[in-house]
Write a protein that holds these residues in place. Structure first.
Motif, PDB file in Angstrom:
ATOM      1  N   TYR A 124      -6.605 -16.795   0.673  1.00  0.00           N
ATOM      2  CA  TYR A 124      -7.154 -15.333   0.625  1.00  0.00           C
ATOM      3  C   TYR A 124      -8.048 -14.974   1.733  1.00  0.00           C
ATOM      4  CZ  TYR A 124      -9.862 -11.515  -1.394  1.00  0.00           C
ATOM      5  OH  TYR A 124     -10.528 -10.210  -1.700  1.00  0.00           O
ATOM      6  N   ARG A 125      -8.917 -15.594   2.194  1.00  0.00           N
ATOM      7  CA  ARG A 125      -9.624 -15.452   3.312  1.00  0.00           C
ATOM      8  C   ARG A 125      -8.806 -15.222   4.525  1.00  0.00           C
ATOM      9  NH1 ARG A 125     -13.604 -18.910   0.551  1.00  0.00           N
ATOM     10  NH2 ARG A 125     -12.530 -20.813   1.371  1.00  0.00           N
ATOM     11  N   LYS A 126      -7.836 -15.957   4.758  1.00  0.00           N
ATOM     12  CA  LYS A 126      -7.100 -15.616   5.893  1.00  0.00           C
ATOM     13  C   LYS A 126      -6.320 -14.727   5.872  1.00  0.00           C
ATOM     14  CE  LYS A 126      -6.271 -20.781   6.873  1.00  0.00           C
ATOM     15  NZ  LYS A 126      -5.569 -21.892   6.555  1.00  0.00           N
ATOM     16  N   THR A 129      -7.325  -7.527  11.411  1.00  0.00           N
ATOM     17  CA  THR A 129      -6.640  -7.685  12.684  1.00  0.00           C
ATOM     18  C   THR A 129      -5.446  -6.797  12.890  1.00  0.00           C
ATOM     19  OG1 THR A 129      -7.591 -10.126  12.929  1.00  0.00           O
ATOM     20  CG2 THR A 129      -5.865  -9.104  14.439  1.00  0.00           C
ATOM     21  N   LEU A 130      -4.547  -6.800  11.880  1.00  0.00           N
ATOM     22  CA  LEU A 130      -3.393  -5.856  11.738  1.00  0.00           C
ATOM     23  C   LEU A 130      -3.596  -4.510  11.852  1.00  0.00           C
ATOM     24  CD1 LEU A 130      -0.774  -8.018   9.744  1.00  0.00           C
ATOM     25  CD2 LEU A 130      -0.488  -7.200  12.203  1.00  0.00           C
ATOM     26  N   SER A 131      -4.729  -4.300  10.830  1.00  0.00           N
ATOM     27  CA  SER A 131      -5.126  -2.599  10.655  1.00  0.00           C
ATOM     28  C   SER A 131      -5.572  -2.092  11.863  1.00  0.00           C
ATOM     29  CB  SER A 131      -6.081  -2.801   9.453  1.00  0.00           C
ATOM     30  OG  SER A 131      -7.245  -3.104   9.848  1.00  0.00           O
ATOM     31  N   GLN A 132      -6.069  -2.863  12.678  1.00  0.00           N
ATOM     32  CA  GLN A 132      -6.540  -2.165  14.132  1.00  0.00           C
ATOM     33  C   GLN A 132      -5.368  -1.839  14.735  1.00  0.00           C
ATOM     34  OE1 GLN A 132      -8.832  -5.218  15.829  1.00  0.00           O
ATOM     35  NE2 GLN A 132     -10.564  -4.703  14.207  1.00  0.00           N
ATOM     36  N   ARG A 133      -4.093  -2.132  14.698  1.00  0.00           N
ATOM     37  CA  ARG A 133      -3.012  -1.929  15.505  1.00  0.00           C
ATOM     38  C   ARG A 133      -2.011  -1.205  14.605  1.00  0.00           C
ATOM     39  NH1 ARG A 133      -1.148  -7.129  17.005  1.00  0.00           N
ATOM     40  NH2 ARG A 133      -2.741  -7.979  15.766  1.00  0.00           N
ATOM     41  N   ASP A 134      -1.742  -1.607  13.546  1.00  0.00           N
ATOM     42  CA  ASP A 134      -0.696  -1.178  12.647  1.00  0.00           C
ATOM     43  C   ASP A 134      -1.104  -1.054  11.243  1.00  0.00           C
ATOM     44  OD1 ASP A 134       1.672  -0.462  11.367  1.00  0.00           O
ATOM     45  OD2 ASP A 134       2.803  -2.449  11.874  1.00  0.00           O
ATOM     46  N   ARG A 135      -1.321   0.217  10.795  1.00  0.00           N
ATOM     47  CA  ARG A 135      -1.922   0.146   9.567  1.00  0.00           C
ATOM     48  C   ARG A 135      -1.215  -0.049   8.262  1.00  0.00           C
ATOM     49  NH1 ARG A 135      -6.835   2.226   7.577  1.00  0.00           N
ATOM     50  NH2 ARG A 135      -6.721   2.209   5.081  1.00  0.00           N
ATOM     51  N   ARG A 136       0.023   0.328   8.587  1.00  0.00           N
ATOM     52  CA  ARG A 136       1.039  -0.280   7.256  1.00  0.00           C
ATOM     53  C   ARG A 136       0.960  -1.859   7.249  1.00  0.00           C
ATOM     54  NH1 ARG A 136       6.404   2.487   7.627  1.00  0.00           N
ATOM     55  NH2 ARG A 136       5.541   4.032   6.722  1.00  0.00           N
ATOM     56  N   ALA A 137       1.284  -2.441   8.376  1.00  0.00           N
ATOM     57  CA  ALA A 137       1.117  -4.101   8.284  1.00  0.00           C
ATOM     58  C   ALA A 137       0.048  -4.524   7.745  1.00  0.00           C
ATOM     59  CB  ALA A 137       1.420  -4.469   9.446  1.00  0.00           C
ATOM     60  N   GLY A 138      -0.933  -3.885   8.038  1.00  0.00           N
ATOM     61  CA  GLY A 138      -2.537  -4.239   7.542  1.00  0.00           C
ATOM     62  C   GLY A 138      -2.574  -4.084   6.000  1.00  0.00           C
ATOM     63  N   ASP A 139      -1.892  -2.912   5.749  1.00  0.00           N
ATOM     64  CA  ASP A 139      -1.951  -2.657   4.125  1.00  0.00           C
ATOM     65  C   ASP A 139      -1.220  -3.559   3.344  1.00  0.00           C
ATOM     66  OD1 ASP A 139      -3.895  -0.437   4.651  1.00  0.00           O
ATOM     67  OD2 ASP A 139      -2.258   1.092   4.244  1.00  0.00           O
ATOM     68  N   GLU A 140      -0.037  -4.005   3.903  1.00  0.00           N
ATOM     69  CA  GLU A 140       0.835  -4.897   3.428  1.00  0.00           C
ATOM     70  C   GLU A 140       0.160  -6.469   3.021  1.00  0.00           C
ATOM     71  OE1 GLU A 140       4.492  -5.166   5.628  1.00  0.00           O
ATOM     72  OE2 GLU A 140       4.965  -3.199   4.863  1.00  0.00           O
ATOM     73  N   LYS A 141      -0.642  -6.864   4.170  1.00  0.00           N
ATOM     74  CA  LYS A 141      -1.363  -8.052   4.112  1.00  0.00           C
ATOM     75  C   LYS A 141      -2.458  -7.915   3.006  1.00  0.00           C
ATOM     76  CE  LYS A 141       0.610 -10.690   6.907  1.00  0.00           C
ATOM     77  NZ  LYS A 141       1.363 -11.824   6.554  1.00  0.00           N
ATOM     78  N   MET A 142      -3.030  -6.695   3.061  1.00  0.00           N
ATOM     79  CA  MET A 142      -4.191  -6.622   2.011  1.00  0.00           C
ATOM     80  C   MET A 142      -3.674  -6.694   0.528  1.00  0.00           C
ATOM     81  SD  MET A 142      -7.468  -6.073   1.314  1.00  0.00           S
ATOM     82  CE  MET A 142      -8.065  -5.582   2.860  1.00  0.00           C
ATOM     83  N   GLU A 183      -0.984  -8.363  -0.398  1.00  0.00           N
ATOM     84  CA  GLU A 183      -0.815 -10.050  -0.536  1.00  0.00           C
ATOM     85  C   GLU A 183      -2.025 -10.492  -0.828  1.00  0.00           C
ATOM     86  OE1 GLU A 183       1.336 -12.108   2.529  1.00  0.00           O
ATOM     87  OE2 GLU A 183       2.464 -10.273   3.148  1.00  0.00           O
ATOM     88  N   ALA A 184      -2.966 -10.297  -0.335  1.00  0.00           N
ATOM     89  CA  ALA A 184      -4.539 -10.890  -0.632  1.00  0.00           C
ATOM     90  C   ALA A 184      -4.852 -10.355  -1.852  1.00  0.00           C
ATOM     91  CB  ALA A 184      -5.499 -10.206   0.625  1.00  0.00           C
ATOM     92  N   GLU A 185      -4.340  -9.097  -2.123  1.00  0.00           N
ATOM     93  CA  GLU A 185      -4.906  -8.705  -3.683  1.00  0.00           C
ATOM     94  C   GLU A 185      -4.152  -9.433  -4.878  1.00  0.00           C
ATOM     95  OE1 GLU A 185      -7.403  -6.908  -4.828  1.00  0.00           O
ATOM     96  OE2 GLU A 185      -7.815  -6.719  -2.602  1.00  0.00           O
ATOM     97  N   GLU A 186      -3.080  -9.881  -4.387  1.00  0.00           N
ATOM     98  CA  GLU A 186      -2.057 -10.719  -5.377  1.00  0.00           C
ATOM     99  C   GLU A 186      -2.777 -12.099  -5.464  1.00  0.00           C
ATOM    100  OE1 GLU A 186       0.422  -9.982  -7.260  1.00  0.00           O
ATOM    101  OE2 GLU A 186       0.101  -7.871  -6.798  1.00  0.00           O
ATOM    102  N   VAL A 187      -3.117 -12.808  -4.276  1.00  0.00           N
ATOM    103  CA  VAL A 187      -3.838 -13.915  -4.560  1.00  0.00           C
ATOM    104  C   VAL A 187      -5.046 -13.960  -5.145  1.00  0.00           C
ATOM    105  CG1 VAL A 187      -5.188 -15.862  -2.950  1.00  0.00           C
ATOM    106  CG2 VAL A 187      -2.753 -14.733  -2.053  1.00  0.00           C
ATOM    107  N   ALA A 188      -5.893 -12.588  -4.957  1.00  0.00           N
ATOM    108  CA  ALA A 188      -6.850 -12.773  -5.784  1.00  0.00           C
ATOM    109  C   ALA A 188      -6.789 -12.771  -7.185  1.00  0.00           C
ATOM    110  CB  ALA A 188      -7.891 -11.326  -5.529  1.00  0.00           C
TER     111      ALA A 188
END
Length: 58
Positions: free
Chosen positions: A18-20, A27-40, A42-47
């Motif tokens: 989750y932390r990773k 980091t991704l949201s600073q360059r590519d908002r969509r990729a950052g949202d996808e990682k977020m 994934e993190a919510e599923e882990v949470a």
């Protein structure tokens, strides 16, 4: 050797993942908002999985 070979329990592994994912999302949201949202997402599923494990243990 003070836990050198101690295995992590599933909850600790999920918390590390989750932390990773959160760090990668930031980091991704600073360059590519969509990729950052996808990682977020994934993190919510882990949470959710962490919450499920905690509720089973209580």
């Amino acid at each position: 050797m003070f836990g050198l070979f101690k295995k992590k329990d599933p909850l600790e592994k999920l918390q590390d993942k989750y932390r990773k994912l959160l760090a990668e999302s930031h980091t991704l949201s600073q360059r590519d908002r969509r990729a950052g949202d996808e990682k977020m997402a994934e993190a919510e599923e882990v949470a959710k999985e962490i919450d499920r494990l905690k509720s089973e243990g209580a």
